[in-house]
Scaffold this motif. Structure first.
Motif, mmCIF file in Angstrom:
data_model
loop_
_atom_site.group_PDB
_atom_site.id
_atom_site.type_symbol
_atom_site.label_atom_id
_atom_site.label_comp_id
_atom_site.label_asym_id
_atom_site.label_seq_id
_atom_site.Cartn_x
_atom_site.Cartn_y
_atom_site.Cartn_z
ATOM 1 N N LYS A 62 15.935 59.734 10.827
ATOM 2 C CA LYS A 62 16.439 58.983 12.682
ATOM 3 C C LYS A 62 17.764 59.129 12.741
ATOM 4 C CE LYS A 62 12.088 58.647 15.190
ATOM 5 N NZ LYS A 62 11.573 57.856 15.738
ATOM 6 N N ILE A 63 19.245 59.250 12.997
ATOM 7 C CA ILE A 63 20.005 58.834 12.681
ATOM 8 C C ILE A 63 20.519 58.580 14.620
ATOM 9 C CG2 ILE A 63 22.889 59.587 13.045
ATOM 10 C CD1 ILE A 63 21.665 61.115 9.972
ATOM 11 N N MET A 64 21.234 57.371 14.308
ATOM 12 C CA MET A 64 21.937 56.922 15.865
ATOM 13 C C MET A 64 23.089 57.282 16.250
ATOM 14 S SD MET A 64 21.275 53.246 18.090
ATOM 15 C CE MET A 64 20.005 53.720 18.765
ATOM 16 N N PHE A 65 23.780 57.846 16.988
ATOM 17 C CA PHE A 65 24.862 57.930 17.044
ATOM 18 C C PHE A 65 25.546 57.576 19.039
ATOM 19 C CE2 PHE A 65 28.451 60.601 18.744
ATOM 20 C CZ PHE A 65 29.576 60.647 17.901
ATOM 21 N N LEU A 78 18.619 63.972 15.538
ATOM 22 C CA LEU A 78 20.243 62.635 16.437
ATOM 23 C C LEU A 78 20.050 62.333 17.355
ATOM 24 C CD1 LEU A 78 23.177 62.229 15.756
ATOM 25 C CD2 LEU A 78 23.507 64.660 17.114
ATOM 26 N N HIS A 79 19.182 60.668 17.518
ATOM 27 C CA HIS A 79 19.951 59.905 19.116
ATOM 28 C C HIS A 79 20.630 59.757 19.359
ATOM 29 C CE1 HIS A 79 15.337 60.578 17.698
ATOM 30 N NE2 HIS A 79 15.486 60.015 16.843
ATOM 31 N N VAL A 80 21.531 60.319 20.229
ATOM 32 C CA VAL A 80 22.893 59.829 20.813
ATOM 33 C C VAL A 80 22.288 58.825 22.096
ATOM 34 C CG1 VAL A 80 24.408 61.048 22.548
ATOM 35 C CG2 VAL A 80 23.340 62.439 20.620
ATOM 36 N N VAL A 81 22.786 57.545 22.158
ATOM 37 C CA VAL A 81 22.974 56.595 23.045
ATOM 38 C C VAL A 81 24.265 56.426 23.657
ATOM 39 C CG1 VAL A 81 21.980 54.023 22.931
ATOM 40 C CG2 VAL A 81 20.970 55.709 21.446
ATOM 41 N N LEU A 127 13.995 52.707 18.611
ATOM 42 C CA LEU A 127 13.762 53.905 18.506
ATOM 43 C C LEU A 127 13.619 54.534 16.930
ATOM 44 C CD1 LEU A 127 16.384 55.041 20.045
ATOM 45 C CD2 LEU A 127 14.642 56.232 20.683
ATOM 46 N N GLU A 128 13.380 53.374 15.956
ATOM 47 C CA GLU A 128 12.848 52.764 14.404
ATOM 48 C C GLU A 128 13.902 54.291 14.056
ATOM 49 O OE1 GLU A 128 8.699 53.810 14.636
ATOM 50 O OE2 GLU A 128 8.099 51.575 14.276
ATOM 51 N N VAL A 129 15.152 54.106 14.163
ATOM 52 C CA VAL A 129 16.475 55.027 13.283
ATOM 53 C C VAL A 129 16.693 54.352 11.906
ATOM 54 C CG1 VAL A 129 17.366 56.169 15.486
ATOM 55 C CG2 VAL A 129 18.074 53.821 14.548
ATOM 56 N N ASP A 130 16.494 55.470 11.373
ATOM 57 C CA ASP A 130 17.671 54.676 9.475
ATOM 58 C C ASP A 130 18.890 54.081 9.760
ATOM 59 O OD1 ASP A 130 14.537 56.109 9.086
ATOM 60 O OD2 ASP A 130 15.186 57.775 9.429
ATOM 61 N N LEU A 131 19.473 54.931 10.488
ATOM 62 C CA LEU A 131 21.005 55.082 10.068
ATOM 63 C C LEU A 131 21.854 55.200 11.442
ATOM 64 C CD1 LEU A 131 23.689 55.089 8.426
ATOM 65 C CD2 LEU A 131 23.298 57.731 8.677
ATOM 66 N N ILE A 132 22.892 53.998 11.850
ATOM 67 C CA ILE A 132 23.861 54.140 13.157
ATOM 68 C C ILE A 132 24.900 54.927 12.203
ATOM 69 C CG2 ILE A 132 24.737 53.228 15.033
ATOM 70 C CD1 ILE A 132 22.207 50.812 14.232
ATOM 71 N N VAL A 133 25.282 55.855 12.922
ATOM 72 C CA VAL A 133 26.374 56.834 12.284
ATOM 73 C C VAL A 133 27.549 55.842 13.579
ATOM 74 C CG1 VAL A 133 27.711 58.795 12.083
ATOM 75 C CG2 VAL A 133 26.067 58.291 11.060
ATOM 76 N N MET A 134 28.784 55.590 13.813
ATOM 77 C CA MET A 134 29.363 55.309 15.247
ATOM 78 C C MET A 134 31.233 55.171 15.015
ATOM 79 S SD MET A 134 28.565 51.231 15.785
ATOM 80 C CE MET A 134 29.113 50.738 17.399
#
Length: 142
Positions: A4-7, A35-38, A103-110
């Motif tokens: 799960k990647i948060m964006f 991809l979790h677009v926040v 959301l229990e994401v593994d990585l945040i890409v920003m």
């Protein structure tokens, strides 16, 4: 490695996604991640702030952001990527950190895109706070 990647994205600020989105998409493809677009909506319900807005303003703002975010995903996220739309309230960095945990994401890409003060040239105020307070890995794209 990542599932799960948060964006985080500011829909009003193109610099928040133009360089970072291709990186997030490439990582999703490489790892088969979602991809979790926040998008963070300021908290209009605070007593001091809320009195200046109509009663149903927060609800209408959420609906407008939800629609805009779905349009963003349709227009910019390739169809082979599983994407989820997430809208959170509060200050940007706090809301991002809380959403990442929930959301229990593994990585945040920003992206780091604000350049108002000297310190912002190094990283950016929200990105800096996310890096320091997140319990998961954070990738900052310049």
């Amino acid at each position: 490695m990542y599932q799960k990647i948060m964006f985080p994205v500011d829909l009003n600020e193109e610099a928040s996604w133009t360089k970072a989105l291709p990186t997030a998409v490439a990582l999703c493809r490489s790892f088969g991640a979602s991809l979790h677009v926040v998008t963070v909506l300021p908290d209009y319900r605070m007593p001091l702030v809320g009195s200046y807005f109509p009663k149903d303003f927060a609800k209408k703002a959420h609906e407008a952001i939800k629609e805009a975010q779905h349009e963003f995903i349709r227009d910019h996220v390739p169809e082979d990527i599983t994407a989820q739309s997430v809208i959170v309230d509060g200050s940007p960095w706090e809301a991002i950190v809380k959403a990442a945990k929930k959301l229990e994401v593994d990585l945040i890409v920003m992206a780091s895109h604000n350049k108002r003060k000297f310190a912002d040239y190094v990283l950016g105020p929200n990105a800096e706070h996310v890096v320091h307070h997140s319990k998961v890995s954070v990738m900052i794209v310049r």
